[in-house]
Scaffold this motif. Sequence first.
Motif, PDB file in Angstrom:
ATOM      1  N   LEU A  24      53.400  18.179  33.179  1.00  0.00           N
ATOM      2  CA  LEU A  24      53.552  16.725  33.090  1.00  0.00           C
ATOM      3  C   LEU A  24      55.027  16.345  33.045  1.00  0.00           C
ATOM      4  N   ASP A  34      44.216  16.362  36.183  1.00  0.00           N
ATOM      5  CA  ASP A  34      45.309  15.787  35.410  1.00  0.00           C
ATOM      6  C   ASP A  34      45.976  14.614  36.123  1.00  0.00           C
ATOM      7  N   GLN A  38      46.327  11.291  34.070  1.00  0.00           N
ATOM      8  CA  GLN A  38      47.586  10.547  34.056  1.00  0.00           C
ATOM      9  C   GLN A  38      47.370   9.102  34.516  1.00  0.00           C
ATOM     10  N   ASP A  42      47.956   5.751  32.315  1.00  0.00           N
ATOM     11  CA  ASP A  42      48.859   4.684  32.751  1.00  0.00           C
ATOM     12  C   ASP A  42      48.157   3.332  32.781  1.00  0.00           C
ATOM     13  N   PHE A  48      48.439  10.612  27.286  1.00  0.00           N
ATOM     14  CA  PHE A  48      47.850  11.561  28.238  1.00  0.00           C
ATOM     15  C   PHE A  48      46.799  12.416  27.547  1.00  0.00           C
ATOM     16  N   SER A  89      54.261  17.312  24.336  1.00  0.00           N
ATOM     17  CA  SER A  89      55.022  16.302  25.079  1.00  0.00           C
ATOM     18  C   SER A  89      56.025  15.595  24.176  1.00  0.00           C
ATOM     19  N   GLY A 164      48.096   8.049  39.331  1.00  0.00           N
ATOM     20  CA  GLY A 164      48.499   9.404  38.976  1.00  0.00           C
ATOM     21  C   GLY A 164      49.438  10.006  40.010  1.00  0.00           C
TER      22      GLY A 164
END
Length: 204
Positions: A24, A34, A38, A42, A48, A89, A164
């Motif tokens: 990511l 993913d 994502q 968003d 996430f 993250s 994404g």
Amino acid sequence: MLLRRLCQLYVGLTLYGVSLALMLHAALGLDPWDVFHQGLADRTGLSFGTATLITGVVVLLLWIPLRQRPGLGTVSNVLVIGPTVDATSWLLPTPHGLLLRLLLLTAGIVLNGVASGAYIGAGFGPGPRDGLMTGIHRRTGRSLRLIRTAIELFVLILGVLLGGTIGLGTLVYALTIGPLVQFFLPLLTPSPLSAEEDDLSHQP
């Protein structure tokens, strides 16, 4: 033996979450599921990891009409990976420069292969997404490869529509994750593979 398998399961799931965070942060494209996570994050403002967790729960509900029974590994997959992605993250700095992003991508994909081999090899049941694939396979008789391809194309397209990211990482992941899991899974499986696990190890 049981303790070793449990440790392998949770180490594998944790490393899987770390691998997703690395990919990511590389921002060079993600694997199909993913990309969807994502895009969902968003569009909704969710993290996430939370989007990953919610998707896992929804996919797990789809097991009901397929008469699939989740195992410890299935439930743990839903509960462990999402929070691990978010925690990793938060700790990772934003990478600057293409070389560093490529290194993060490479590390993420290789670690994803190791992690997949670890948690599948522990033998506590497939993750929700793999279980959806094998459940449809049992109900329809269609090949695992065909079903997996159809599902991943669907979620990839949906993820792109949601915003994404696809890119180099998407292609590299698709080409390398099958061979990586095929390599690591036998090394991390304490007993012979079932037919489904062996087939999963060949899938991108």
